[in-house]
Design a protein around this motif. Structure first.
Motif, PDB file in Angstrom:
ATOM      1  N   LYS A 120      49.032   7.612  45.356  1.00 10.41           N
ATOM      2  CA  LYS A 120      49.341   9.026  45.812  1.00 10.41           C
ATOM      3  C   LYS A 120      48.228   9.761  46.645  1.00 10.41           C
ATOM      4  O   LYS A 120      48.320  10.688  47.420  1.00 10.41           O
ATOM      5  N   ILE A 121      47.065   9.041  46.624  1.00  9.17           N
ATOM      6  CA  ILE A 121      45.849   9.665  47.294  1.00  9.17           C
ATOM      7  C   ILE A 121      45.097   8.765  48.173  1.00  9.17           C
ATOM      8  O   ILE A 121      45.173   8.919  49.159  1.00  9.17           O
ATOM      9  N   GLY A 122      44.925   7.686  47.441  1.00  4.74           N
ATOM     10  CA  GLY A 122      44.433   6.454  48.443  1.00  4.74           C
ATOM     11  C   GLY A 122      43.061   5.940  47.697  1.00  4.74           C
ATOM     12  O   GLY A 122      43.088   5.990  46.476  1.00  4.74           O
ATOM     13  N   TYR A 123      42.082   5.588  48.593  1.00  7.63           N
ATOM     14  CA  TYR A 123      41.082   4.904  47.887  1.00  7.63           C
ATOM     15  C   TYR A 123      39.901   5.818  47.565  1.00  7.63           C
ATOM     16  O   TYR A 123      39.809   6.558  48.514  1.00  7.63           O
ATOM     17  N   LEU A 124      39.469   5.998  46.339  1.00  6.95           N
ATOM     18  CA  LEU A 124      38.342   7.086  46.029  1.00  6.95           C
ATOM     19  C   LEU A 124      37.206   6.251  45.845  1.00  6.95           C
ATOM     20  O   LEU A 124      37.008   5.434  44.920  1.00  6.95           O
ATOM     21  N   HIS A 125      36.164   6.732  46.585  1.00  3.96           N
ATOM     22  CA  HIS A 125      34.896   5.909  46.635  1.00  3.96           C
ATOM     23  C   HIS A 125      33.969   6.878  45.580  1.00  3.96           C
ATOM     24  O   HIS A 125      33.850   7.939  45.526  1.00  3.96           O
ATOM     25  N   VAL A 126      33.545   5.908  44.507  1.00  2.00           N
ATOM     26  CA  VAL A 126      32.728   6.515  43.465  1.00  2.00           C
ATOM     27  C   VAL A 126      31.145   6.794  43.792  1.00  2.00           C
ATOM     28  O   VAL A 126      30.528   5.805  44.263  1.00  2.00           O
ATOM     29  N   LEU A 127      30.927   7.953  43.659  1.00  2.00           N
ATOM     30  CA  LEU A 127      29.609   8.484  43.900  1.00  2.00           C
ATOM     31  C   LEU A 127      28.812   8.491  42.645  1.00  2.00           C
ATOM     32  O   LEU A 127      27.486   8.191  42.848  1.00  2.00           O
ATOM     33  N   VAL A 128      29.570   8.767  41.572  1.00  2.00           N
ATOM     34  CA  VAL A 128      28.532   8.967  40.515  1.00  2.00           C
ATOM     35  C   VAL A 128      29.685   8.429  39.276  1.00  2.00           C
ATOM     36  O   VAL A 128      30.550   8.852  39.178  1.00  2.00           O
ATOM     37  N   GLN A 129      29.012   7.514  38.563  1.00  2.18           N
ATOM     38  CA  GLN A 129      29.753   7.061  37.386  1.00  2.18           C
ATOM     39  C   GLN A 129      29.178   7.752  35.850  1.00  2.18           C
ATOM     40  O   GLN A 129      28.024   8.251  36.160  1.00  2.18           O
ATOM     41  N   GLY A 130      29.933   7.885  34.969  1.00  2.00           N
ATOM     42  CA  GLY A 130      29.620   8.485  33.771  1.00  2.00           C
ATOM     43  C   GLY A 130      30.760   8.895  32.965  1.00  2.00           C
ATOM     44  O   GLY A 130      31.962   8.494  33.277  1.00  2.00           O
ATOM     45  N   ASP A 131      30.576   9.708  31.980  1.00  3.63           N
ATOM     46  CA  ASP A 131      31.672  10.278  31.229  1.00  3.63           C
ATOM     47  C   ASP A 131      32.797  10.845  32.027  1.00  3.63           C
ATOM     48  O   ASP A 131      33.873  10.779  32.052  1.00  3.63           O
ATOM     49  N   ILE A 132      32.296  11.599  33.247  1.00  2.00           N
ATOM     50  CA  ILE A 132      32.928  12.185  34.361  1.00  2.00           C
ATOM     51  C   ILE A 132      32.444  11.684  35.513  1.00  2.00           C
ATOM     52  O   ILE A 132      31.392  11.220  35.606  1.00  2.00           O
ATOM     53  N   VAL A 133      33.430  11.154  36.358  1.00  2.00           N
ATOM     54  CA  VAL A 133      33.052  10.387  37.510  1.00  2.00           C
ATOM     55  C   VAL A 133      33.522  11.311  38.773  1.00  2.00           C
ATOM     56  O   VAL A 133      34.316  12.149  38.910  1.00  2.00           O
TER      57      VAL A 133
END
Length: 444
Positions: A120-133
């Motif tokens: 429903k959104i598309g491709y989300l490019h990860v900028l920071v990994q962790g407990d919260i992304v």
């Protein structure tokens, strides 16, 4: 590079209204967006900015991971198309086409970058990994349009749509901008807000409130989002600072984080496997030992699998290295002789830490080293390289190194053993010391 197929297949309809959460990381130093114009009646493929529709300068090696955890070994050549908001690939014949966006796709690696896919959104490019992304949905957004040559604005544009890849009867203007999202432990995409963070990190609510107040955090600005996410992800961190220790953060894939340390050899080796019934099987550049799972693995049809009939293996030779399969595991021979020295090399889980003090679970029971590729946990895990050494006597019996084991293996050399130990104080858990004492005793 041919884009004909992408153009004909990817006429997508996007909203004219720019999301209010579009941050300003894509602005220039004067605080204004670079505006890309598509003149009326012009094909976008003919415009000078068409060469800049990709996120990366070149197509990168890429892999797909599905929700089952399966990751095909075949590497693709991928790039993210900002104009269509899609993932493009270069096929074997050199054509560029759109990667089919299947609902079963969990994530895609493009070089060193990761994208999560949301239908429903598309491709989300990860900028920071962790407990919260922290992730960004970045693409060329329709910013404005002007009437041209006296034509009326088409009904689909007036209704708020933008057909991509075709000429239009109006001048259209695009900007490269991002909408940002938080991804929680269940990989739900959430609009960035303070209450999302205080809910996820409830035990640190006061600290987060103070951080947001002190830093005047704007949840629409990328630099502010990076700061607050890094702060929150630092709240639940194992930080052993010990040599040879590796930490896999909560919600990160163990295989990906530990990938460079998992295998015994940097490259898969030529190998021969000998089974208990004397039968043999040869592999060409296709065998390696997985220190995390403790298994011998083989490349079969571009996929990495546990070597066939692994439970019945007797011996295997990888390159110039011999392994004995015993109940203790795959014992790598590091000194060969009448009495040999061997080692079982492992990457072991040595410590884990629940993300929240309120979470009560026996986290040691939740780790299964045989499910490496599918192993994600909601707590931090600390791994360490561990080597267990063994002595293998002339009858093939296995002994843990100790002075009493040396007495049993060399019953006629007890005096020499005592003299050597007194003079050299060897560490019988150390490979060099073990090799020296066995070499000395074998030379008598």
């Amino acid at each position: 590079m041919k884009l004909a197929r992408a153009v004909t297949l990817a006429f997508c309809l996007v909203q004219l209204t720019i999301p209010c959460s579009l941050a300003q990381s894509n602005q220039d130093s004067q605080g204004t967006f670079e505006i890309l114009k598509q003149p009326a009646n012009a094909f976008p493929q003919t415009l000078s900015w068409w060469d800049s529709i990709y996120m990366f300068r070149n197509f990168q090696p890429g892999r797909i991971t599905y929700f089952t955890g399966f990751t095909p070994q075949q590497q693709l050549k991928l790039n993210y198309n900002l104009y269509y908001g899609q993932m493009d690939l270069i096929e074997a014949n050199g054509d560029t086409s759109q990667l089919e966006a299947l609902k079963t796709i969990r994530s895609i690696e493009v070089g060193n970058d990761v994208f999560y896919y949301f239908p429903k959104i598309g491709y989300l490019h990860v900028l920071v990994q962790g407990d919260i992304v922290l992730a960004a949905h970045t693409m060329l957004h329709l910013y404005s349009m002007d009437r041209a040559n006296g034509y009326a604005v088409p009904s689909n544009l007036a209704a708020g749509g933008d057909v991509r890849g075709r000429p239009s009867t109006v001048d259209k203007y695009y900007i490269n901008a991002s909408a940002y999202y938080f991804l929680d432990e269940e990989r739900q995409a959430l609009v960035p807000a303070k209450n999302v963070l205080t809910k996820m990190f409830s035990e640190h609510k006061e600290g987060i409130n103070e951080f947001v107040k002190t830093h005047s955090t704007n949840f629409n600005l990328e630099k502010d989002l990076l700061e607050v996410v890094e702060y929150c992800n630092s709240l639940r961190r194992l930080s052993s600072g010990k040599e040879n220790r590796m930490v896999v953060r909560a919600n990160e894939l163990a295989f990906k984080i530990l990938r460079d340390s998992i295998y015994r050899f940097n490259e898969f080796q030529d190998g021969t496997v000998v089974y208990q019934d004397g039968k043999m099987k040869t592999y060409g550049n296709a065998l390696n030992y997985n220190r995390l799972s403790g298994d011998l693995e083989a490349i079969v049809s571009n996929d990495t699998l546990k070597a066939s009939n692994s439970d019945f293996i007797s011996t295997c030779i990888l390159g110039s290295t011999t392994f004995l399969k015993r109940p203790e595991g795959f014992i790598e021979i590091v000194l060969n002789g009448p009495v040999s020295v061997g080692v079982v090399r492992k990457l072991a889980l040595v410590h884990s830490q629940s993300p929240s003090a309120s979470v009560k679970k026996n986290i040691a029971d939740n780790y299964n080293p045989s499910q490496v590729a599918n192993n994600i946990a909601d707590y931090d895990r600390e791994f360490a390289a561990q080597n267990q050494y063994y002595l293998i006597d002339t009858r093939g019996q296995i002994h843990l190194p100790s002075s009493s084991a040396l007495y049993r293996i060399y019953p006629d050399q007890k005096k020499q053993i005592d003299q050597y130990i007194k003079a050299h104080q060897p560490d019988l858990r150390n490979e060099s010391d073990l090799k020296l004492i066995i070499s000395r005793l074998e030379s008598k």
